[in-house]
Design an enzyme around this catalytic site. Structure first.
Site, PDB file in Angstrom:
ATOM      1  N   PRO A 110       0.758  -1.042  -0.053  1.00 42.76           N
ATOM      2  CA  PRO A 110      -0.045  -0.038   0.028  1.00 42.76           C
ATOM      3  C   PRO A 110       0.860   1.200  -0.260  1.00 42.76           C
ATOM      4  O   PRO A 110       1.899   1.315   0.747  1.00 42.76           O
ATOM      5  CB  PRO A 110      -0.753  -0.044   1.276  1.00 42.76           C
ATOM      6  N   GLU A 111       0.471   2.172  -0.761  1.00 47.24           N
ATOM      7  CA  GLU A 111       1.353   3.320  -0.919  1.00 47.24           C
ATOM      8  C   GLU A 111       0.078   4.455  -0.262  1.00 47.24           C
ATOM      9  O   GLU A 111      -0.820   4.210   0.104  1.00 47.24           O
ATOM     10  CB  GLU A 111       1.584   3.712  -2.384  1.00 47.24           C
ATOM     11  N   LYS A 124       3.305   6.481   4.401  1.00 48.08           N
ATOM     12  CA  LYS A 124       2.667   5.245   4.467  1.00 48.08           C
ATOM     13  C   LYS A 124       2.355   4.829   5.980  1.00 48.08           C
ATOM     14  O   LYS A 124       1.962   3.358   5.940  1.00 48.08           O
ATOM     15  CB  LYS A 124       3.671   4.153   3.872  1.00 48.08           C
ATOM     16  N   HIS A 139      -6.898 -14.613   9.170  1.00 54.87           N
ATOM     17  CA  HIS A 139      -5.547 -13.869   9.361  1.00 54.87           C
ATOM     18  C   HIS A 139      -5.564 -12.691  10.230  1.00 54.87           C
ATOM     19  O   HIS A 139      -4.768 -11.743  10.113  1.00 54.87           O
ATOM     20  CB  HIS A 139      -5.021 -13.268   7.894  1.00 54.87           C
ATOM     21  N   ARG A 161       0.270 -11.696   4.984  1.00 56.63           N
ATOM     22  CA  ARG A 161       1.825 -11.964   5.050  1.00 56.63           C
ATOM     23  C   ARG A 161       2.709 -11.509   6.121  1.00 56.63           C
ATOM     24  O   ARG A 161       3.936 -11.783   6.275  1.00 56.63           O
ATOM     25  CB  ARG A 161       2.483 -11.275   3.614  1.00 56.63           C
ATOM     26  N   ARG A 186      13.315  -4.526  -7.399  1.00 61.62           N
ATOM     27  CA  ARG A 186      11.667  -4.511  -8.031  1.00 61.62           C
ATOM     28  C   ARG A 186      11.706  -4.612  -9.431  1.00 61.62           C
ATOM     29  O   ARG A 186      12.268  -5.361  -9.971  1.00 61.62           O
ATOM     30  CB  ARG A 186      10.943  -3.293  -7.425  1.00 61.62           C
TER      31      ARG A 186
END
Length: 315
Positions: A2-3, A61, A105, A124, A290
């Protein structure tokens, strides 16, 4: 990951749905998700119990909720970093009563005074939750979006302001970027220079500004840097209106809904497809562990510097 638009979407949801609520209980389901809280799960629960969620604030962020006490103003906050797959989900009293164990989760649950809950869900497990002391900002301006207080959590003190922050000194940022000996995309991703821009919006901004990701910052004119920053602010503002960018179910807002800006992406994730501006196939190359996506025609690579030893002597 997420940005800025995705985190701002979550912040806005928290502001509308949980600010003013009091924490009646804390259930830490996975200790690793509170690893940045030095006191451990029990101390985290103790510092949250009975506190009121006073605001929802974001810088770049990072997202935090100042914790009010009945006897005075807040001097600490619950700090959340969503990592790659973290979600903050607001659950109604009915949903809490009906779902039993909750999301598979679910890592941390805050039970609220209206019978509902604020859940930190993270598949994650790169995200984390902690309670951190608030420290003054360097310039004394509000610490982030959604705040009137000139304080930030201590781990956020080194994070620069973002392009949507009214307190950002844009001319100073342009000078700082041009003073670096690096490529323009590396500068955009440097959270100590300007926060909130990640891989997606850096690629999209550079495409809009028609600047190659490897262009040296020192070789860019102030107008060029300003054009890139304007493009980044523009693309993130547009993404914010659409709830951010979602490629799967791992990023959602506080109500579990996905953003849809991925439908508007020009280069990120578009390898081999025609450039929306000129029709040239979009390329994707490895970059900083990336990738970088760009149009080879609209964003020509920088020229290689001349080798003085190859110049021929006259006379």
């Amino acid at each position: 990951m997420p940005e800025l638009p995705e985190v701002e979407t979550v912040r806005d949801g928290l502001e509308r749905h949980v600010v003013g609520r009091r924490v009646l209980g804390v259930d830490v389901r996975r200790e690793y998700s509170v690893r940045r809280h030095l006191g451990g799960p029990a101390d985290l629960a103790g510092r949250l119990h009975g506190r009121t969620l006073a605001a929802a604030v974001r810088r770049g962020k990072f997202l935090w909720v100042p914790l009010a006490r009945s006897e005075g103003e807040s001097d600490d906050a619950m700090l959340v970093h969503l990592g790659m797959s973290g979600q903050l989900l607001v659950r109604s009293a009915e949903a809490v009563a009906a779902d039993g164990a909750g999301h598979p989760h679910l890592r941390v649950r805050l039970l609220l005074d209206d019978g509902g809950a604020l859940d930190f869900v993270d598949q994650r497990t790169f995200g984390h939750v902690s309670v951190q002391d608030l420290v003054p900002t360097v310039d004394g301006a509000p610490g982030g979006r959604g705040s009137s207080s000139p304080t930030v959590p201590e781990p956020v003190a080194h994070i620069a302001r973002d392009l949507l922050d009214p307190a950002l000194d844009r001319p100073a940022l342009v000078r700082a970027i041009r003073s670096r000996r690096t490529g323009i995309k590396r500068a955009l991703l440097d959270q100590g220079l300007v926060s909130g821009i990640g891989n997606i919006y850096a690629d999209e901004a550079l495409w809009r500004a028609q600047v190659h990701f490897a262009r040296p910052t020192a070789a860019l004119r102030p107008a060029d840097v300003s054009r890139v920053l304007d493009a980044a602010a523009e693309v993130m503002s547009e993404a914010l209106v659409q709830g951010g960018t979602s490629f799967d179910a791992l990023y959602v807002n506080v109500n579990g809904a996905s953003g849809y800006f991925d439908r508007s992406l020009a280069v990120y994730g578009q390898e081999g497809r025609p450039c929306p501006r000129c029709g040239t196939p979009i390329r994707r190359v490895e970059f900083m562990n990336r990738s970088a996506a760009f149009c080879p025609r609209c964003q020509p690579p920088p020229r290689a510097p001349r080798d003085p030893q190859r110049r021929t002597k006259r006379g």
